[in-house]
Design a protein around this motif. Structure first.
Motif, PDB file in Angstrom:
ATOM      1  N   ASN A  40      33.974  42.272 -28.238  1.00  0.00           N
ATOM      2  CA  ASN A  40      34.358  42.473 -26.815  1.00  0.00           C
ATOM      3  C   ASN A  40      35.141  41.148 -26.205  1.00  0.00           C
ATOM      4  OD1 ASN A  40      34.267  45.144 -26.665  1.00  0.00           O
ATOM      5  ND2 ASN A  40      32.033  44.880 -25.864  1.00  0.00           N
ATOM      6  N   ILE A  41      34.262  40.154 -26.400  1.00  0.00           N
ATOM      7  CA  ILE A  41      34.752  38.769 -26.064  1.00  0.00           C
ATOM      8  C   ILE A  41      35.893  38.360 -26.743  1.00  0.00           C
ATOM      9  CG2 ILE A  41      34.311  36.249 -26.211  1.00  0.00           C
ATOM     10  CD1 ILE A  41      30.900  37.047 -25.721  1.00  0.00           C
ATOM     11  N   CYS A  42      36.114  38.685 -28.052  1.00  0.00           N
ATOM     12  CA  CYS A  42      37.419  38.177 -28.798  1.00  0.00           C
ATOM     13  C   CYS A  42      38.391  39.035 -28.298  1.00  0.00           C
ATOM     14  CB  CYS A  42      37.161  38.538 -30.204  1.00  0.00           C
ATOM     15  SG  CYS A  42      35.964  37.315 -30.913  1.00  0.00           S
ATOM     16  N   ARG A  43      38.370  40.323 -27.923  1.00  0.00           N
ATOM     17  CA  ARG A  43      39.375  41.154 -27.325  1.00  0.00           C
ATOM     18  C   ARG A  43      39.968  40.540 -26.157  1.00  0.00           C
ATOM     19  NH1 ARG A  43      36.243  45.725 -29.356  1.00  0.00           N
ATOM     20  NH2 ARG A  43      37.107  46.328 -31.381  1.00  0.00           N
ATOM     21  N   GLU A  44      38.828  40.207 -25.074  1.00  0.00           N
ATOM     22  CA  GLU A  44      39.299  39.905 -23.922  1.00  0.00           C
ATOM     23  C   GLU A  44      40.059  38.631 -23.917  1.00  0.00           C
ATOM     24  OE1 GLU A  44      36.828  38.137 -19.960  1.00  0.00           O
ATOM     25  OE2 GLU A  44      35.804  39.260 -21.584  1.00  0.00           O
ATOM     26  N   PHE A  45      39.873  37.653 -24.931  1.00  0.00           N
ATOM     27  CA  PHE A  45      40.486  36.401 -24.806  1.00  0.00           C
ATOM     28  C   PHE A  45      41.613  36.342 -25.982  1.00  0.00           C
ATOM     29  CE2 PHE A  45      36.680  35.624 -22.442  1.00  0.00           C
ATOM     30  CZ  PHE A  45      37.054  34.863 -21.491  1.00  0.00           C
ATOM     31  N   HIS A  46      42.065  37.501 -26.457  1.00  0.00           N
ATOM     32  CA  HIS A  46      43.019  37.749 -27.510  1.00  0.00           C
ATOM     33  C   HIS A  46      42.699  36.985 -28.719  1.00  0.00           C
ATOM     34  CE1 HIS A  46      44.930  39.796 -24.369  1.00  0.00           C
ATOM     35  NE2 HIS A  46      44.678  38.982 -23.596  1.00  0.00           N
ATOM     36  N   ILE A  47      41.510  36.742 -29.124  1.00  0.00           N
ATOM     37  CA  ILE A  47      41.259  36.004 -30.579  1.00  0.00           C
ATOM     38  C   ILE A  47      41.321  37.239 -31.756  1.00  0.00           C
ATOM     39  CG2 ILE A  47      39.585  35.008 -31.816  1.00  0.00           C
ATOM     40  CD1 ILE A  47      38.493  33.913 -29.019  1.00  0.00           C
ATOM     41  N   ILE A  58      31.961  33.834 -35.725  1.00  0.00           N
ATOM     42  CA  ILE A  58      30.523  33.779 -35.501  1.00  0.00           C
ATOM     43  C   ILE A  58      29.642  32.660 -35.954  1.00  0.00           C
ATOM     44  CG2 ILE A  58      28.602  35.018 -36.460  1.00  0.00           C
ATOM     45  CD1 ILE A  58      30.572  37.581 -36.761  1.00  0.00           C
ATOM     46  N   LEU A  59      30.240  32.109 -37.181  1.00  0.00           N
ATOM     47  CA  LEU A  59      29.539  30.798 -37.711  1.00  0.00           C
ATOM     48  C   LEU A  59      30.061  29.491 -36.786  1.00  0.00           C
ATOM     49  CD1 LEU A  59      30.314  31.279 -41.531  1.00  0.00           C
ATOM     50  CD2 LEU A  59      28.258  31.578 -40.501  1.00  0.00           C
ATOM     51  N   ASP A  60      31.165  29.415 -36.312  1.00  0.00           N
ATOM     52  CA  ASP A  60      31.455  28.227 -35.643  1.00  0.00           C
ATOM     53  C   ASP A  60      32.231  28.576 -34.359  1.00  0.00           C
ATOM     54  OD1 ASP A  60      32.048  25.739 -34.564  1.00  0.00           O
ATOM     55  OD2 ASP A  60      33.480  25.103 -36.105  1.00  0.00           O
ATOM     56  N   PRO A  61      31.653  29.028 -33.275  1.00  0.00           N
ATOM     57  CA  PRO A  61      32.478  29.331 -32.277  1.00  0.00           C
ATOM     58  C   PRO A  61      33.316  28.121 -31.358  1.00  0.00           C
ATOM     59  CG  PRO A  61      30.279  30.113 -31.861  1.00  0.00           C
ATOM     60  CD  PRO A  61      30.382  29.368 -33.134  1.00  0.00           C
ATOM     61  N   SER A  62      32.986  26.961 -31.834  1.00  0.00           N
ATOM     62  CA  SER A  62      33.648  25.894 -31.185  1.00  0.00           C
ATOM     63  C   SER A  62      35.114  26.053 -31.622  1.00  0.00           C
ATOM     64  CB  SER A  62      33.108  24.681 -31.471  1.00  0.00           C
ATOM     65  OG  SER A  62      33.275  24.576 -32.974  1.00  0.00           O
ATOM     66  N   HIS A  63      35.458  26.715 -32.633  1.00  0.00           N
ATOM     67  CA  HIS A  63      36.909  26.498 -32.760  1.00  0.00           C
ATOM     68  C   HIS A  63      37.881  27.468 -32.116  1.00  0.00           C
ATOM     69  CE1 HIS A  63      36.771  30.291 -34.881  1.00  0.00           C
ATOM     70  NE2 HIS A  63      37.953  30.607 -34.905  1.00  0.00           N
ATOM     71  N   THR A  64      37.089  28.269 -30.934  1.00  0.00           N
ATOM     72  CA  THR A  64      37.849  28.879 -29.930  1.00  0.00           C
ATOM     73  C   THR A  64      37.488  28.368 -28.756  1.00  0.00           C
ATOM     74  OG1 THR A  64      35.703  30.344 -29.759  1.00  0.00           O
ATOM     75  CG2 THR A  64      37.443  31.181 -31.272  1.00  0.00           C
ATOM     76  N   ALA A  65      37.066  27.228 -28.555  1.00  0.00           N
ATOM     77  CA  ALA A  65      36.464  26.516 -27.308  1.00  0.00           C
ATOM     78  C   ALA A  65      37.667  26.641 -26.168  1.00  0.00           C
ATOM     79  CB  ALA A  65      35.765  25.250 -27.615  1.00  0.00           C
ATOM     80  N   LEU A  66      38.724  26.442 -26.511  1.00  0.00           N
ATOM     81  CA  LEU A  66      39.878  26.333 -25.479  1.00  0.00           C
ATOM     82  C   LEU A  66      40.200  27.803 -25.036  1.00  0.00           C
ATOM     83  CD1 LEU A  66      42.267  23.818 -27.244  1.00  0.00           C
ATOM     84  CD2 LEU A  66      40.608  23.251 -25.173  1.00  0.00           C
ATOM     85  N   GLN A  67      39.644  28.773 -25.675  1.00  0.00           N
ATOM     86  CA  GLN A  67      40.164  30.145 -25.140  1.00  0.00           C
ATOM     87  C   GLN A  67      39.207  30.995 -24.842  1.00  0.00           C
ATOM     88  OE1 GLN A  67      41.619  32.196 -29.010  1.00  0.00           O
ATOM     89  NE2 GLN A  67      42.729  30.182 -29.518  1.00  0.00           N
ATOM     90  N   VAL A  68      37.908  30.672 -25.078  1.00  0.00           N
ATOM     91  CA  VAL A  68      36.667  31.379 -24.509  1.00  0.00           C
ATOM     92  C   VAL A  68      35.528  30.656 -23.925  1.00  0.00           C
ATOM     93  CG1 VAL A  68      34.721  33.069 -25.843  1.00  0.00           C
ATOM     94  CG2 VAL A  68      37.085  33.026 -26.647  1.00  0.00           C
ATOM     95  N   PRO A  69      34.956  31.260 -23.256  1.00  0.00           N
ATOM     96  CA  PRO A  69      33.482  30.727 -22.371  1.00  0.00           C
ATOM     97  C   PRO A  69      32.779  30.297 -23.543  1.00  0.00           C
ATOM     98  CG  PRO A  69      34.098  32.511 -21.131  1.00  0.00           C
ATOM     99  CD  PRO A  69      35.101  32.689 -22.822  1.00  0.00           C
ATOM    100  N   MET A  70      32.671  28.938 -23.975  1.00  0.00           N
ATOM    101  CA  MET A  70      31.677  29.045 -25.351  1.00  0.00           C
ATOM    102  C   MET A  70      30.412  29.103 -25.442  1.00  0.00           C
ATOM    103  SD  MET A  70      32.252  27.411 -28.087  1.00  0.00           S
ATOM    104  CE  MET A  70      31.362  26.394 -29.272  1.00  0.00           C
ATOM    105  N   ARG A  71      29.725  28.966 -24.139  1.00  0.00           N
ATOM    106  CA  ARG A  71      28.409  29.387 -23.991  1.00  0.00           C
ATOM    107  C   ARG A  71      27.855  30.927 -24.228  1.00  0.00           C
ATOM    108  NH1 ARG A  71      24.755  27.050 -19.444  1.00  0.00           N
ATOM    109  NH2 ARG A  71      22.605  27.087 -20.509  1.00  0.00           N
ATOM    110  N   SER A  72      28.681  31.612 -23.847  1.00  0.00           N
ATOM    111  CA  SER A  72      28.345  33.148 -24.028  1.00  0.00           C
ATOM    112  C   SER A  72      28.758  33.506 -25.397  1.00  0.00           C
ATOM    113  CB  SER A  72      29.158  33.941 -23.134  1.00  0.00           C
ATOM    114  OG  SER A  72      30.571  33.894 -23.386  1.00  0.00           O
ATOM    115  N   LEU A  73      29.666  33.029 -26.276  1.00  0.00           N
ATOM    116  CA  LEU A  73      30.181  33.356 -27.478  1.00  0.00           C
ATOM    117  C   LEU A  73      29.069  32.856 -28.548  1.00  0.00           C
ATOM    118  CD1 LEU A  73      31.739  34.876 -29.581  1.00  0.00           C
ATOM    119  CD2 LEU A  73      33.289  32.956 -29.551  1.00  0.00           C
ATOM    120  N   GLU A  74      28.771  31.475 -28.096  1.00  0.00           N
ATOM    121  CA  GLU A  74      27.711  30.790 -29.128  1.00  0.00           C
ATOM    122  C   GLU A  74      26.250  31.590 -29.011  1.00  0.00           C
ATOM    123  OE1 GLU A  74      26.204  26.322 -29.980  1.00  0.00           O
ATOM    124  OE2 GLU A  74      27.506  26.695 -28.199  1.00  0.00           O
TER     125      GLU A  74
END
Length: 104
Positions: A40-47, A58-74
């Protein structure tokens, strides 16, 4: 070349990180609520949610840091990985991760 073992839990596919995180049928119920939140997070932020990208997310949410609220995904990713690792340890006869920690 790296030798791959059959998954000791489901005994259906090679044991890979992608298999553990996305496909192992024995972990389906444990994985489902976390994976749905991640998707759902990925869809919301078009990942992209193809298996390779999803595994990396899943293993490294930091590569999406510019697109997603990092804290929730991590947080969701960490909880999912802990739950799957814990269930894998139990399934392999290692017992609870909490029991294992007592012997340190």
């Amino acid at each position: 070349s790296r030798r791959t073992e059959t998954c000791p839990i489901c005994k259906q596919e090679d044991e890979t990180i992608m298999h553990l995180l996305l496909y192992c049928t024995s972990l389906k119920e444990d994985r489902y609520p976390y994976l749905m939140r991640i998707l759902n997070i990925c869809r919301e932020f078009h990942i992209t949610i193809e298996p390779e990208t999803l595994t990396r997310t899943i293993l490294d949410p930091s590569h999406t840091a510019l697109q997603v609220p990092m804290r929730s995904l991590e947080e969701v990713s960490r909880n999912m990985m802990f739950k799957l690792h814990h269930q894998r340890a139990i399934a392999m006869g290692g017992g609870s991760a909490y029991k294992l920690a007592q012997y340190k």
